[in-house]
Write an enzyme that holds these catalytic residues in place. Structure first.
Site, PDB file in Angstrom:
ATOM      1  N   LYS A  54       0.843  -1.201   0.000  1.00 35.81           N
ATOM      2  CA  LYS A  54       0.000   0.000   0.000  1.00 35.81           C
ATOM      3  C   LYS A  54       0.876   1.248   0.000  1.00 35.81           C
ATOM      4  O   LYS A  54       0.622   2.202  -0.732  1.00 35.81           O
ATOM      5  CB  LYS A  54      -0.935  -0.015   1.219  1.00 35.81           C
ATOM      6  CG  LYS A  54      -2.013  -1.089   1.108  1.00 35.81           C
ATOM      7  CD  LYS A  54      -2.771  -1.313   2.409  1.00 35.81           C
ATOM      8  CE  LYS A  54      -3.743  -2.482   2.261  1.00 35.81           C
ATOM      9  NZ  LYS A  54      -4.443  -2.834   3.499  1.00 35.81           N
ATOM     10  N   GLN A  98      -4.180  -1.517   9.740  1.00 32.13           N
ATOM     11  CA  GLN A  98      -4.092  -2.829   9.087  1.00 32.13           C
ATOM     12  C   GLN A  98      -4.703  -3.903   9.986  1.00 32.13           C
ATOM     13  O   GLN A  98      -4.334  -4.050  11.150  1.00 32.13           O
ATOM     14  CB  GLN A  98      -2.614  -3.160   8.776  1.00 32.13           C
ATOM     15  CG  GLN A  98      -2.430  -4.460   8.007  1.00 32.13           C
ATOM     16  CD  GLN A  98      -3.107  -4.453   6.624  1.00 32.13           C
ATOM     17  OE1 GLN A  98      -3.021  -3.476   5.885  1.00 32.13           O
ATOM     18  NE2 GLN A  98      -3.782  -5.543   6.298  1.00 32.13           N
ATOM     19  N   ASP A 121     -10.765   3.306   4.613  1.00 29.86           N
ATOM     20  CA  ASP A 121     -11.212   1.913   4.455  1.00 29.86           C
ATOM     21  C   ASP A 121     -12.741   1.814   4.497  1.00 29.86           C
ATOM     22  O   ASP A 121     -13.293   0.752   4.212  1.00 29.86           O
ATOM     23  CB  ASP A 121     -10.619   1.043   5.577  1.00 29.86           C
ATOM     24  CG  ASP A 121      -9.320   0.375   5.158  1.00 29.86           C
ATOM     25  OD1 ASP A 121      -9.160   0.113   3.954  1.00 29.86           O
ATOM     26  OD2 ASP A 121      -8.479   0.108   6.034  1.00 29.86           O
TER      27      ASP A 121
END
Ligand code: NAP
Length: 287
Positions: A54, A98, A121
């Site tokens: 990422k 994460q 997200d």
């Protein structure tokens, strides 16, 4: 005839080039570089690889990324304190925590603490609620990746029979919600299956578009697929033979019309959608 491949890598390159051009234009105009703060807790090797990819994607496309690494023994309160600092830091536009978090950390409290405007997200209840109501701020990355595969390959969803196998918060539920919304890339008739569904093959065989996100290597076999169907394999399973999806690729490829490979299908596009959300977050916070 074998199914046509829906090449996620190729499409990701194309969309990343579009995003890089938009980032460059945005930075030129505002002097602001979109910035993603990635938070990684513990030593999980797969999570380290994901975060690294990422960050790399950010760097290659004109965005900035900062990694905040915390030890596996970090407490929920310590993590909440970091999220609080990132929420109030105007140079940070997107926050990515994460997952999975180590046992002992309250994942729900942590995800709820991310400012909705920085929630790239789209896991915060406000963003999930907005998605359900059909007025999303950010679209969750993996479902958005799936929808982009369909839209960009001109695969019609309006009136299509879609079967989603898996009902997770990050893939199954949101993609079902997105495909049933009114408008482009939506208007589908959606069925969601899970581990308690009876006679799964009879349901999956109805699908014009079959989306599988269960985390079981090669689970979907050729007899579960309608001839000519579009098959989107979200699964990533580490096996002795390397990475494989949830779909038994070669046999299913002989039945399906189009199919995503693993690796090189949904995965590269998921990261691409994270870049898009970080740019959007920067725009919203700079406006
Ligand atoms: P998850 O949270 O573990 O959820 C799995 C879902 O599959 C659950 O709803 C479960 O049903 C259902 N399921 C499990 N076994 C089943 C069976 N035998 N028949 C029918 N349904 C079954 O998984 P996830 O986070 O959605 O991830 C799924 C897979 O996608 C994993 O391999 C993950 O690594 C991969 N993934 C890939 C990307 C990407 O970018 N490509 C992103 C995210 C996830 P119940 O609810 O009844 O338990």
């Amino acid at each position: 005839m074998a199914a046509t491949l829906l090449d996620g890598k190729l499409l990701a390159e194309k969309i990343r080039a579009e995003i890089a051009a938009e980032v460059s234009e945005f930075t030129r105009r505002t002097r602001v570089k979109p910035c993603l703060a990635a938070v990684l807790i513990g030593e999980d090797p797969a999570s380290q690889v994901y975060v690294r990819s990422k960050q790399k994607a950010c760097e290659q496309n004109g965005l900035t990324s900062h990694l905040h690494r915390l030890e596996g023994e970090t407490t929920t309160d310590e993590l909440l304190a970091l999220i609080g600092r990132l929420n109030s830091d105007p140079s940070v536009h997107g926050i990515l925590v994460q997952l999975p978090l180590p046992k002992g950390i309250d994942t729900t409290r942590v995800l709820d603490a991310v400012l909705p405007l920085k929630d790239v997200d789209a896991f915060h209840p406000e963003n999930v609620g907005r998605l359900v109501q059909g007025r999303p701020l950010f679209l969750p990355c993996t479902p958005h990746a799936i929808q982009q595969i369909l839209i960009r390959h001109q695969i019609p969803t309006a009136g299509a029979e879609v079967v989603v196998v898996g009902r997770s918060e990050i893939v199954g539920k949101p993609i079902a919600m997105m495909l049933m919304q009114k408008g482009p890339g939506g208007d589908a008739t959606v069925t969601v299956c899970h581990s308690r569904s009876h006679d799964l093959p009879s349901i999956t065989r109805r699908a014009d578009i079959l989306i599988v996100a269960i985390g079981r290597a090669n689970f979907v076999t050729a007899n579960m697929v309608k001839p000519g169907a579009v098959v989107i394999d979200v699964g990533i399973n580490r096996t002795e033979k390397g990475l494989v999806g949830d779909v038994d690729f070669e046999p299913v490829r002989q039945v399906a019309g189009r199919i995503t490979p693993v690796p090189g299908g949904v995965g590269p596009l998921t990261i691409t959608m994270l870049l898009q959300n970080t740019l959007l977050a920067a725009r919203l916070q700079t406006a």
